[in-house]
Design a protein around this motif. Structure first.
Motif, PDB file in Angstrom:
ATOM      1  N   GLU A 149       0.835  -1.207   0.000  1.00 16.73           N
ATOM      2  CA  GLU A 149       0.000   0.000   0.000  1.00 16.73           C
ATOM      3  C   GLU A 149       0.875   1.265   0.000  1.00 16.73           C
ATOM      4  OE1 GLU A 149      -3.368  -0.376   0.011  1.00 16.73           O
ATOM      5  OE2 GLU A 149      -4.009   1.702   0.308  1.00 16.73           O
ATOM      6  N   TYR A 191       3.065 -13.233   8.346  1.00 15.72           N
ATOM      7  CA  TYR A 191       1.950 -14.112   8.651  1.00 15.72           C
ATOM      8  C   TYR A 191       2.404 -15.354   9.422  1.00 15.72           C
ATOM      9  CZ  TYR A 191      -1.063 -11.942   5.025  1.00 15.72           C
ATOM     10  OH  TYR A 191      -1.815 -11.086   4.276  1.00 15.72           O
ATOM     11  N   ALA A 216      -4.753 -10.682  13.189  1.00 15.23           N
ATOM     12  CA  ALA A 216      -5.555 -11.675  12.462  1.00 15.23           C
ATOM     13  C   ALA A 216      -5.218 -13.087  12.931  1.00 15.23           C
ATOM     14  CB  ALA A 216      -5.319 -11.542  10.953  1.00 15.23           C
ATOM     15  N   ALA A 217      -3.940 -13.331  13.145  1.00 15.40           N
ATOM     16  CA  ALA A 217      -3.512 -14.650  13.616  1.00 15.40           C
ATOM     17  C   ALA A 217      -4.038 -14.924  15.022  1.00 15.40           C
ATOM     18  CB  ALA A 217      -1.989 -14.750  13.583  1.00 15.40           C
ATOM     19  N   HIS A 255      -7.810 -15.629  14.883  1.00 14.83           N
ATOM     20  CA  HIS A 255      -8.024 -16.984  14.383  1.00 14.83           C
ATOM     21  C   HIS A 255      -7.827 -18.006  15.506  1.00 14.83           C
ATOM     22  CE1 HIS A 255      -8.018 -19.876  10.971  1.00 14.83           C
ATOM     23  NE2 HIS A 255      -7.411 -20.620  11.881  1.00 14.83           N
ATOM     24  N   LEU A 292     -10.591 -17.829  18.306  1.00  9.32           N
ATOM     25  CA  LEU A 292     -11.849 -18.450  17.876  1.00  9.32           C
ATOM     26  C   LEU A 292     -11.702 -19.972  17.847  1.00  9.32           C
ATOM     27  CD1 LEU A 292     -12.820 -15.965  15.005  1.00  9.32           C
ATOM     28  CD2 LEU A 292     -13.899 -16.149  17.264  1.00  9.32           C
ATOM     29  N   PRO A 340      -6.292  -3.786   4.286  1.00  5.98           N
ATOM     30  CA  PRO A 340      -7.604  -4.144   3.734  1.00  5.98           C
ATOM     31  C   PRO A 340      -8.197  -5.419   4.350  1.00  5.98           C
ATOM     32  CG  PRO A 340      -6.124  -3.519   1.960  1.00  5.98           C
ATOM     33  CD  PRO A 340      -5.294  -3.561   3.212  1.00  5.98           C
ATOM     34  N   LEU A 341      -7.338  -6.374   4.660  1.00  2.41           N
ATOM     35  CA  LEU A 341      -7.761  -7.619   5.303  1.00  2.41           C
ATOM     36  C   LEU A 341      -8.609  -7.387   6.545  1.00  2.41           C
ATOM     37  CD1 LEU A 341      -7.280 -10.574   6.607  1.00  2.41           C
ATOM     38  CD2 LEU A 341      -5.013  -9.763   7.168  1.00  2.41           C
ATOM     39  N   SER A 391     -10.968  -5.433   7.561  1.00  9.10           N
ATOM     40  CA  SER A 391     -12.421  -5.308   7.493  1.00  9.10           C
ATOM     41  C   SER A 391     -13.065  -6.585   6.963  1.00  9.10           C
ATOM     42  CB  SER A 391     -12.814  -4.114   6.616  1.00  9.10           C
ATOM     43  OG  SER A 391     -12.325  -4.310   5.311  1.00  9.10           O
ATOM     44  N   LEU A 392     -12.265  -7.493   6.400  1.00  8.76           N
ATOM     45  CA  LEU A 392     -12.798  -8.744   5.857  1.00  8.76           C
ATOM     46  C   LEU A 392     -12.816  -9.868   6.885  1.00  8.76           C
ATOM     47  CD1 LEU A 392     -11.205  -8.945   2.302  1.00  8.76           C
ATOM     48  CD2 LEU A 392     -13.588  -8.500   2.868  1.00  8.76           C
ATOM     49  N   LEU A 393     -12.143  -9.673   7.998  1.00  9.13           N
ATOM     50  CA  LEU A 393     -12.160 -10.705   9.036  1.00  9.13           C
ATOM     51  C   LEU A 393     -13.546 -10.749   9.659  1.00  9.13           C
ATOM     52  CD1 LEU A 393      -8.737  -9.898  10.717  1.00  9.13           C
ATOM     53  CD2 LEU A 393      -9.248 -11.822   9.213  1.00  9.13           C
ATOM     54  N   PHE A 394     -13.865 -11.871  10.287  1.00  5.52           N
ATOM     55  CA  PHE A 394     -15.137 -11.962  10.990  1.00  5.52           C
ATOM     56  C   PHE A 394     -14.901 -12.557  12.363  1.00  5.52           C
ATOM     57  CE2 PHE A 394     -19.263 -13.456  12.256  1.00  5.52           C
ATOM     58  CZ  PHE A 394     -20.088 -12.434  11.830  1.00  5.52           C
ATOM     59  N   SER A 444     -14.957  -8.452  12.289  1.00  2.00           N
ATOM     60  CA  SER A 444     -13.998  -7.530  11.683  1.00  2.00           C
ATOM     61  C   SER A 444     -13.155  -6.861  12.777  1.00  2.00           C
ATOM     62  CB  SER A 444     -14.727  -6.494  10.831  1.00  2.00           C
ATOM     63  OG  SER A 444     -15.686  -5.816  11.594  1.00  2.00           O
ATOM     64  N   GLN A 486     -15.572  -4.890  15.207  1.00  2.00           N
ATOM     65  CA  GLN A 486     -16.285  -5.852  16.061  1.00  2.00           C
ATOM     66  C   GLN A 486     -15.430  -6.594  17.085  1.00  2.00           C
ATOM     67  OE1 GLN A 486     -17.718  -8.096  12.752  1.00  2.00           O
ATOM     68  NE2 GLN A 486     -19.636  -6.949  12.607  1.00  2.00           N
ATOM     69  N   THR A 514      -0.976  -3.929  -4.739  1.00  3.17           N
ATOM     70  CA  THR A 514      -1.649  -4.085  -3.448  1.00  3.17           C
ATOM     71  C   THR A 514      -2.536  -5.328  -3.411  1.00  3.17           C
ATOM     72  OG1 THR A 514      -3.566  -2.698  -3.993  1.00  3.17           O
ATOM     73  CG2 THR A 514      -1.655  -1.580  -3.070  1.00  3.17           C
ATOM     74  N   TYR A 556     -10.759  -5.771  -3.146  1.00  2.00           N
ATOM     75  CA  TYR A 556     -11.491  -5.943  -1.898  1.00  2.00           C
ATOM     76  C   TYR A 556     -12.831  -5.200  -1.935  1.00  2.00           C
ATOM     77  CZ  TYR A 556      -7.207  -7.355   0.688  1.00  2.00           C
ATOM     78  OH  TYR A 556      -6.080  -7.971   1.131  1.00  2.00           O
ATOM     79  N   GLN A 566     -16.592  -6.742  -1.607  1.00  2.00           N
ATOM     80  CA  GLN A 566     -17.515  -6.475  -0.498  1.00  2.00           C
ATOM     81  C   GLN A 566     -18.888  -6.051  -1.014  1.00  2.00           C
ATOM     82  OE1 GLN A 566     -14.654  -3.898   1.697  1.00  2.00           O
ATOM     83  NE2 GLN A 566     -15.338  -5.031   3.501  1.00  2.00           N
ATOM     84  N   HIS A 573     -17.442 -13.308   4.954  1.00  2.00           N
ATOM     85  CA  HIS A 573     -17.793 -12.270   5.921  1.00  2.00           C
ATOM     86  C   HIS A 573     -19.299 -11.988   5.888  1.00  2.00           C
ATOM     87  CE1 HIS A 573     -16.613  -8.670   8.306  1.00  2.00           C
ATOM     88  NE2 HIS A 573     -17.778  -8.249   7.866  1.00  2.00           N
ATOM     89  N   LEU A 581      -3.795 -14.590   3.402  1.00  2.00           N
ATOM     90  CA  LEU A 581      -5.015 -14.264   4.137  1.00  2.00           C
ATOM     91  C   LEU A 581      -5.919 -15.480   4.347  1.00  2.00           C
ATOM     92  CD1 LEU A 581      -7.760 -12.585   4.719  1.00  2.00           C
ATOM     93  CD2 LEU A 581      -7.787 -12.145   2.283  1.00  2.00           C
ATOM     94  N   LEU A 614      -5.825 -17.395   7.453  1.00  2.82           N
ATOM     95  CA  LEU A 614      -6.083 -16.579   8.645  1.00  2.82           C
ATOM     96  C   LEU A 614      -7.558 -16.305   8.868  1.00  2.82           C
ATOM     97  CD1 LEU A 614      -3.270 -13.873   8.539  1.00  2.82           C
ATOM     98  CD2 LEU A 614      -3.463 -15.789  10.110  1.00  2.82           C
ATOM     99  N   LEU A 615      -8.372 -16.578   7.875  1.00  3.82           N
ATOM    100  CA  LEU A 615      -9.814 -16.378   8.054  1.00  3.82           C
ATOM    101  C   LEU A 615     -10.342 -17.415   9.035  1.00  3.82           C
ATOM    102  CD1 LEU A 615     -10.783 -15.806   4.319  1.00  3.82           C
ATOM    103  CD2 LEU A 615     -10.631 -14.077   6.107  1.00  3.82           C
ATOM    104  N   PHE A 616     -11.506 -17.127   9.622  1.00  5.36           N
ATOM    105  CA  PHE A 616     -12.122 -18.104  10.499  1.00  5.36           C
ATOM    106  C   PHE A 616     -13.593 -18.208  10.154  1.00  5.36           C
ATOM    107  CE2 PHE A 616     -13.963 -19.979  14.220  1.00  5.36           C
ATOM    108  CZ  PHE A 616     -13.025 -20.928  14.569  1.00  5.36           C
TER     109      PHE A 616
END
Lengths: 329, 329
Positions: free
Chosen positions: A76, A214, A243-244, A247, A250, A269-270, A272-275, A277, A320, B70, B214, B218, B247, B270, B273-275
């Motif tokens: 970025e 990561y 993020a790690a 994860h 959870l 950017p990642l 806001s995509l986590l849940f 977030s 969140q 990016t 991204y 979304q 998400h 990424l 790292l998501l859950f």
């Protein structure tokens, strides 16, 4: 397609004047500038032409040195730098240093051999390379020492905000993940968080993390919950690490933000995509890249520079992973 | 610090021979090569010296053109390219095209002006730029046309695998997100999925996505569940899009993978790292970058090239967004 000559004719000025307006070099009267800009717009003149006409005169290369382009924070930054320089007809010579002073030195060496007219560096672990001996305008990005031109975000304030938000949203046993000691912004934000936590009525512990990757983050996250199973608030050294941690929390069946609150740093950017977030301290990353490029252009053009250091503000982005509270300002 | 002369002396060969070994140019007997390598190791000789000595002779610049650094897929590609070229003493001139043919053309123009000895391009929307007229070795990365040197992953097989895994894990109403039509790998994977779904006893629908960003992802994710509220399996055009879908699905209270299965494409960092972590079709991204750089080096050195196209395999990475099944091979 319109040429610079067409623009000059349309505006009733010389080609040199149009060039001065386009390149922001030398003095042009405000009214003349407006006429040139109107002509550019009317003829839909493309600044790529500028690149072509100027390229022949001198090197339009600028060296960009980053620790690792695959880290979204740095890609970025690179984007911000490139977007400004590309429009001004400059091109980027680019290298990843991997925080390795030898690799960094080798890149600088070849930058010089390729006659770059400027350098943007987002690296230099613990100031191991002496940039003062390099007779090429250089701007440091994200990582600053006192003597050099630099653009960075207010990491210390960021650390303070993170700790403050953590406390006012009810965490009592806070864990701070401390980034690498040789990276100054990581230390600044750690110190900022410490400033606030030391004064507050909470317990806290500090965990060291060695890198911003990561892989490292995933490893650390697993160990952290063994060490501090009853922590109820975590201030991560950046969003990748956060993020790690998220994860892993959870995976362990912890409820977020009810059991544990989590705040990152950067707002990549990642996040806001986590849940859920990720709540985080936002650095104006793209803007930092842009301002570093603009500062470098001023240095190259030998313009007067009012501030050697440009510090940009950070802000808390509530998402969140932190609990809601009444806004107390 | 050891020089190339020290290495030559230690190995009992000429400097030219050491140079040939280091640069993989010309024939060197296997035994001689081993001696040189042993000398390099013993003296801890740094290949950066090679860069320095070779740089003086000719340009060691290579142009790298990407749609957008990016996007983590492209920064990983760039890393693979750079890691190979840096070790061989080459440096990268770098630009983002933003899928804009004019910007792409302008970059190519300045690459040529800077006398690059080769180009790696991961762009060229719908073949709008004619690279054939460029008398500089060029390798396409990720995006190939039939006439050019290219390195890419087997997108069509990837699409087939995704559809196959979706079906055998029990989804009955599948939604495919179709990437931009002007991007060939996106079309390949869409076509692959279609191959399998058309033959299978399932319903399916196709949703268009215009970009790989991204922000776009979304936006699309929100609309998709309105259009297809009872879909029970989603094949996303890439992992970024899949992350956005995941998400949104969780936000809507859907259980994953019980209500909906989800498969991405790429396996960017990424995704793990998501859950729940994302099941996906892995492209060997870093390896693609490396092989493109290696192919380009061969072209530059005018070596014999056995294959104009290098297609790398893809594989299904089973994580938590798909249901478990007995392995039927």
């Amino acid at each position: 397609m319109a040429t610079i000559k067409d623009v000059a004719k349309e505006a009733g000025v010389s080609v040199a004047t149009v060039s001065r307006v386009l390149n922001e070099t030398g003095y042009v009267h405000e009214d003349t500038k407006k006429m040139v800009e109107a002509a550019i717009q009317k003829l839909n003149y493309s600044p790529n032409e500028v690149a072509r006409s100027l390229y022949k005169r001198e090197s339009r290369l600028i060296g960009l040195l980053l620790p690792d382009i695959t880290n979204p924070f740095f890609s970025e930054l690179a984007r911000g730098v490139e977007d400004v320089l590309q429009k001004q007809g400059f091109r980027l010579l680019f290298g990843n240093s991997d925080e390795d002073p030898e690799k960094e030195q080798a890149y600088i060496h070849t930058f010089i051999q390729n006659q770059v007219v400027g350098i943007v560096s987002a690296t230099n672990p613990a100031g191991k390379i002496n940039y003062e001996n390099i007779a090429i305008p250089t701007v440091f990005l994200d990582r600053a020492s006192d003597e050099e031109y630099a653009v960075y975000a207010d990491g210390r304030e960021g650390g303070r905000i993170a700790a403050h938000e953590m406390i006012r949203r009810g965490s009592k046993k806070i864990t701070i993940l401390k980034g690498p000691t040789y990276i100054r912004p990581a230390q600044d934000r750690f110190q900022g968080a410490l400033d606030v936590l030391a004064q507050a009525d909470v317990e806290f512990s500090v965990v060291k993390t060695d890198a911003f990757s990561y892989q490292e983050a995933q490893k650390r996250a697993k160990g952290m919950f063994d060490l501090y199973p009853d922590t109820d608030g975590i201030i991560a050294s950046n969003d990748l690490v956060a993020a790690a941690i998220l994860h892993e929390a959870l995976r362990l069946g912890k409820s977020i933000p009810d059991d544990i609150q989590l705040i990152g740093f950067d707002d990549i950017p990642l996040s806001s995509l986590l849940f859920p977030s990720l709540s985080t301290i936002k650095q104006p990353v793209y803007e930092m890249g842009k301002q570093a490029a603009q500062l470098l252009l001023k240095l190259i053009k030998k313009e007067t520079i009012s501030e050697q250091h440009i510090q940009l503000p950070v802000q808390f982005i509530e998402r969140q992973t932190t609990r809601k509270v009444e806004d107390d300002g």
